[in-house]
Design a protein around this motif. Sequence first.
Motif, PDB file in Angstrom:
ATOM      1  N   LYS A 227       0.827  -1.200   0.000  1.00 52.69           N
ATOM      2  CA  LYS A 227       0.000   0.000   0.000  1.00 52.69           C
ATOM      3  C   LYS A 227       0.867   1.258   0.000  1.00 52.69           C
ATOM      4  O   LYS A 227       0.589   2.231  -0.699  1.00 52.69           O
ATOM      5  CB  LYS A 227      -0.909  -0.002   1.223  1.00 52.69           C
ATOM      6  CG  LYS A 227      -1.893   1.162   1.257  1.00 52.69           C
ATOM      7  CD  LYS A 227      -2.741   1.139   2.511  1.00 52.69           C
ATOM      8  CE  LYS A 227      -3.621  -0.099   2.551  1.00 52.69           C
ATOM      9  NZ  LYS A 227      -4.519  -0.083   3.744  1.00 52.69           N
ATOM     10  N   GLN A 228       1.963   1.232   0.778  1.00 52.72           N
ATOM     11  CA  GLN A 228       2.864   2.382   0.823  1.00 52.72           C
ATOM     12  C   GLN A 228       3.509   2.622  -0.534  1.00 52.72           C
ATOM     13  O   GLN A 228       3.661   3.763  -0.973  1.00 52.72           O
ATOM     14  CB  GLN A 228       3.937   2.155   1.887  1.00 52.72           C
ATOM     15  CG  GLN A 228       3.392   2.074   3.300  1.00 52.72           C
ATOM     16  CD  GLN A 228       4.463   1.695   4.303  1.00 52.72           C
ATOM     17  OE1 GLN A 228       5.587   1.384   3.941  1.00 52.72           O
ATOM     18  NE2 GLN A 228       4.110   1.703   5.575  1.00 52.72           N
TER      19      GLN A 228
ATOM     20  N   TYR B 298       9.603   6.808   4.400  1.00 52.32           N
ATOM     21  CA  TYR B 298       9.465   5.373   4.637  1.00 52.32           C
ATOM     22  C   TYR B 298      10.852   4.747   4.523  1.00 52.32           C
ATOM     23  O   TYR B 298      11.492   4.828   3.476  1.00 52.32           O
ATOM     24  CB  TYR B 298       8.509   4.752   3.621  1.00 52.32           C
ATOM     25  CG  TYR B 298       7.100   5.295   3.700  1.00 52.32           C
ATOM     26  CD1 TYR B 298       6.195   4.814   4.648  1.00 52.32           C
ATOM     27  CD2 TYR B 298       6.683   6.297   2.841  1.00 52.32           C
ATOM     28  CE1 TYR B 298       4.910   5.310   4.724  1.00 52.32           C
ATOM     29  CE2 TYR B 298       5.388   6.805   2.908  1.00 52.32           C
ATOM     30  CZ  TYR B 298       4.508   6.303   3.851  1.00 52.32           C
ATOM     31  OH  TYR B 298       3.240   6.802   3.929  1.00 52.32           O
ATOM     32  N   GLY B 299      11.301   4.117   5.609  1.00 50.99           N
ATOM     33  CA  GLY B 299      12.627   3.525   5.625  1.00 50.99           C
ATOM     34  C   GLY B 299      12.576   2.019   5.505  1.00 50.99           C
ATOM     35  O   GLY B 299      11.790   1.350   6.187  1.00 50.99           O
ATOM     36  N   PHE B 300      13.443   1.466   4.645  1.00 48.72           N
ATOM     37  CA  PHE B 300      13.531   0.031   4.421  1.00 48.72           C
ATOM     38  C   PHE B 300      14.910  -0.448   4.872  1.00 48.72           C
ATOM     39  O   PHE B 300      15.931   0.050   4.383  1.00 48.72           O
ATOM     40  CB  PHE B 300      13.300  -0.296   2.946  1.00 48.72           C
ATOM     41  CG  PHE B 300      11.982   0.207   2.421  1.00 48.72           C
ATOM     42  CD1 PHE B 300      10.840  -0.576   2.508  1.00 48.72           C
ATOM     43  CD2 PHE B 300      11.885   1.475   1.866  1.00 48.72           C
ATOM     44  CE1 PHE B 300       9.623  -0.110   2.036  1.00 48.72           C
ATOM     45  CE2 PHE B 300      10.672   1.954   1.386  1.00 48.72           C
ATOM     46  CZ  PHE B 300       9.540   1.159   1.472  1.00 48.72           C
ATOM     47  N   LEU B 301      14.934  -1.390   5.796  1.00 45.07           N
ATOM     48  CA  LEU B 301      16.187  -1.862   6.379  1.00 45.07           C
ATOM     49  C   LEU B 301      17.070  -2.530   5.332  1.00 45.07           C
ATOM     50  O   LEU B 301      16.632  -3.434   4.620  1.00 45.07           O
ATOM     51  CB  LEU B 301      15.896  -2.844   7.517  1.00 45.07           C
ATOM     52  CG  LEU B 301      17.113  -3.393   8.265  1.00 45.07           C
ATOM     53  CD1 LEU B 301      17.810  -2.281   9.046  1.00 45.07           C
ATOM     54  CD2 LEU B 301      16.690  -4.520   9.203  1.00 45.07           C
TER      55      LEU B 301
ATOM     56  N   ILE C  79      10.418   1.423   8.848  1.00 46.87           N
ATOM     57  CA  ILE C  79      10.083   2.459   9.828  1.00 46.87           C
ATOM     58  C   ILE C  79       9.503   3.673   9.109  1.00 46.87           C
ATOM     59  O   ILE C  79       9.755   3.887   7.917  1.00 46.87           O
ATOM     60  CB  ILE C  79      11.314   2.896  10.664  1.00 46.87           C
ATOM     61  CG1 ILE C  79      12.416   3.483   9.773  1.00 46.87           C
ATOM     62  CG2 ILE C  79      11.843   1.746  11.499  1.00 46.87           C
ATOM     63  CD1 ILE C  79      13.574   4.085  10.568  1.00 46.87           C
ATOM     64  N   LEU C  80       8.731   4.431   9.852  1.00 45.04           N
ATOM     65  CA  LEU C  80       8.191   5.692   9.363  1.00 45.04           C
ATOM     66  C   LEU C  80       8.890   6.816  10.103  1.00 45.04           C
ATOM     67  O   LEU C  80       9.016   6.777  11.333  1.00 45.04           O
ATOM     68  CB  LEU C  80       6.683   5.756   9.609  1.00 45.04           C
ATOM     69  CG  LEU C  80       5.995   7.080   9.247  1.00 45.04           C
ATOM     70  CD1 LEU C  80       6.026   7.313   7.748  1.00 45.04           C
ATOM     71  CD2 LEU C  80       4.550   7.066   9.758  1.00 45.04           C
TER      72      LEU C  80
ATOM     73  N   GLY D  35       6.732   5.593  15.600  1.00 42.98           N
ATOM     74  CA  GLY D  35       6.718   4.247  16.161  1.00 42.98           C
ATOM     75  C   GLY D  35       8.026   3.920  16.866  1.00 42.98           C
ATOM     76  O   GLY D  35       8.559   4.726  17.622  1.00 42.98           O
ATOM     77  N   THR D  36       8.578   2.746  16.602  1.00 48.20           N
ATOM     78  CA  THR D  36       9.831   2.330  17.234  1.00 48.20           C
ATOM     79  C   THR D  36      10.828   1.859  16.184  1.00 48.20           C
ATOM     80  O   THR D  36      10.451   1.289  15.162  1.00 48.20           O
ATOM     81  CB  THR D  36       9.601   1.187  18.245  1.00 48.20           C
ATOM     82  OG1 THR D  36       9.038   0.063  17.576  1.00 48.20           O
ATOM     83  CG2 THR D  36       8.679   1.625  19.369  1.00 48.20           C
TER      84      THR D  36
END
Length: 233
Positions: free
Chosen positions: A2-3, A127-130, A163-164, A193-194
Motif C-alpha cells: 500500500k505504501q 518510509y525507511g527500508f532496512l 520504519i516511518l 513508532g519504534t
Amino acid sequence: MKQVCVLLLFLLFSFNTSAQHRFTLELGLGFPAFNTGLYNGVSANSSCDPNFNLGLNYLHKISNHFYAGSSFYFDQYSFSYGVNQIDTLKNRGGNVAHRSSYFFVAPMLDLGIGRHQYLHTYIAVAYGFLIKGSQRTNTYYYTPLVTEYNNTYPTNTEINKQILRIDLGITQHIRIDNMWHITISECYSFIPGTLTTLDNPINTSLGVHPGYFNLKIGVMHKYIRTGWQNRED
C-alpha cells in the motif's frame, strides 16, 4: 505494498508538465539523539556515533513559493542506549548496542521564503527500508553481594524492517547562477513508532525511537522544460 502504491501515485503527480524542476544531490552527517536523565527512579543513558548519509531530492514548482516532490536517501543509526535502576535492594537494567542502515523514500513539500527564496522550509514523510542491521543486548540484575544474572546476546531480529520517519528541515540556498545553487540543510527527524526494542528487567521491553539530527550540503540544479528564457521569478 500500500505504501509503494501511494508513493507511485505521488511520483506520477510530481512528474507533470510544470515549468520548473529542481534536482539536488546531498551529502550529510547525522546522529541520533535521546532524552536521558532520571525518570521516576530509572536512569536513562545513551551514546551516539555520527554517520555519513547520501541523498537525491526532486522538487517541481507548483506555485510561486510552493514545491512538491520526493527525496531518496541512505541513512544510518549507530548508538548505545540503556536504562538502570538502583536502590538499597537491587541494581537492575539493560542496554542495547545498535547499528542499522536504511534506504528512505520520502514524499515532501517545500516552501520558499521571501522574494528571492534563499531560505526554504520543508516537511517529508519518509518510509525507511532496512538494508542491514546488527544489535546486541545486555540485561542484568544484582542484589547485595549476589549477581542474579548478567547476559549479553544478539537481538538483530528486534530491529524493525520498515520504519516511518517525519523529517522537518530548513535549507539555505547560495546562488551560483540562475540554474545552479549550493544548499545547506539542517533537519530534525522523529519516529512515531519504534526503531527497535530494549529488553530489560525494569519494564520487560522498552520501545526505542531516537530523534535524529542531520546537516547536509548539496548541489542543486534547476531544469526548465518549457523552452522559455531561463530567469528568476
